[in-house]
Design an enzyme around this catalytic site. Sequence first.
Site, PDB file in Angstrom:
ATOM      1  N   ALA A 153       0.826  -1.209   0.000  1.00 58.78           N
ATOM      2  CA  ALA A 153       0.000   0.000   0.000  1.00 58.78           C
ATOM      3  C   ALA A 153       0.858   1.256   0.000  1.00 58.78           C
ATOM      4  CB  ALA A 153      -0.936  -0.006   1.199  1.00 58.78           C
ATOM      5  N   TYR A 154       1.822   1.306   0.901  1.00 58.67           N
ATOM      6  CA  TYR A 154       2.681   2.496   0.970  1.00 58.67           C
ATOM      7  C   TYR A 154       3.437   2.691  -0.344  1.00 58.67           C
ATOM      8  CZ  TYR A 154       6.200   5.823   2.545  1.00 58.67           C
ATOM      9  OH  TYR A 154       6.992   6.944   2.662  1.00 58.67           O
ATOM     10  N   GLY A 155       4.043   1.622  -0.836  1.00 60.03           N
ATOM     11  CA  GLY A 155       4.818   1.720  -2.067  1.00 60.03           C
ATOM     12  C   GLY A 155       3.976   2.124  -3.260  1.00 60.03           C
ATOM     13  N   THR A 157       1.331   4.067  -3.223  1.00 64.18           N
ATOM     14  CA  THR A 157       1.049   5.508  -3.168  1.00 64.18           C
ATOM     15  C   THR A 157       2.256   6.315  -3.620  1.00 64.18           C
ATOM     16  OG1 THR A 157       1.685   5.737  -0.808  1.00 64.18           O
ATOM     17  CG2 THR A 157      -0.617   5.221  -1.290  1.00 64.18           C
ATOM     18  N   LYS A 158       3.447   5.875  -3.262  1.00 65.52           N
ATOM     19  CA  LYS A 158       4.647   6.630  -3.623  1.00 65.52           C
ATOM     20  C   LYS A 158       5.006   6.442  -5.096  1.00 65.52           C
ATOM     21  CE  LYS A 158       5.483   8.863   0.107  1.00 65.52           C
ATOM     22  NZ  LYS A 158       5.433  10.343   0.091  1.00 65.52           N
TER      23      LYS A 158
END
Length: 268
Positions: A153-155, A157-158
């Site tokens: 999820a974090y990756g 978004t980035k």
Amino acid sequence: MKNVVITGSTRGIGYGLAVEFLKKGCKVMISGRDQSKVDLLVSHLGEQFGKDKVVGLACEVSSAPALTALWQGAAAAFGQVDIWINNAGISIDRQPLHLQPAADLQRIVDTNLTAVLLANSIVLSGMLAQGSGQIWNMEGFGSNDATQPGMAAYGATKRAVTYLNKALQKEVKGTAVQVNTLSPGIVVTDLLLSDYDLKSEQWKKARKIFNILGDKVETVTPWLVEKILATDGSGAKVAWLTGGKAFRRFLTAGFNKRDLFADLPSAS
């Protein structure tokens, strides 16, 4: 000097950037979710650098009205906004996607992606109207296609922010507005530590890598601010941890024993 707005600047990298811009004589708008904390930091920094140099406003970055108020507040205080840094971001528990609660997934997308889209839309409109300005969007893990279990999820978004930057750089071509990329590398902050159980084996392995590749806020932010202020053009990328620097650090890791977490008893 420049008039600067930094989202998520009541702690971590954002606060470090704010301090370094103030040291350079810039005027800075501090922003975070908690108005009382914003007010406290504005008072503290105003005593150090001058009450005319720093203002602050609470902002929920996933809210378009709140972002509009932040832009309008900075423009009213400074006359115009020269640099806007979309620094605000969150992480969620590092675990497989199917185990992450839907509410956490929604929250990380709202903060790390939707908020950046909204901010860019609002700030681009304002900067095009005033005739100039720089937007800096913050990279993170995943921006360069790196992947790790638990970071889907974090990756994602980035990685989306990387696409956004490239698209916006085409949209502002021929104008005096610039869209650039800020890449701080691995910086020891609450955000980084919140991803881990500091008693786990996973943390022990990660800590070794962080001690090779990571740095503290006070090491990274002066260099970042110097490079931002020296940039004049759209499409620039200011990156602290380059591939060459990472390679050299791994080569010398056996001779350079660093412990960035020595002052954290719970991290030992």
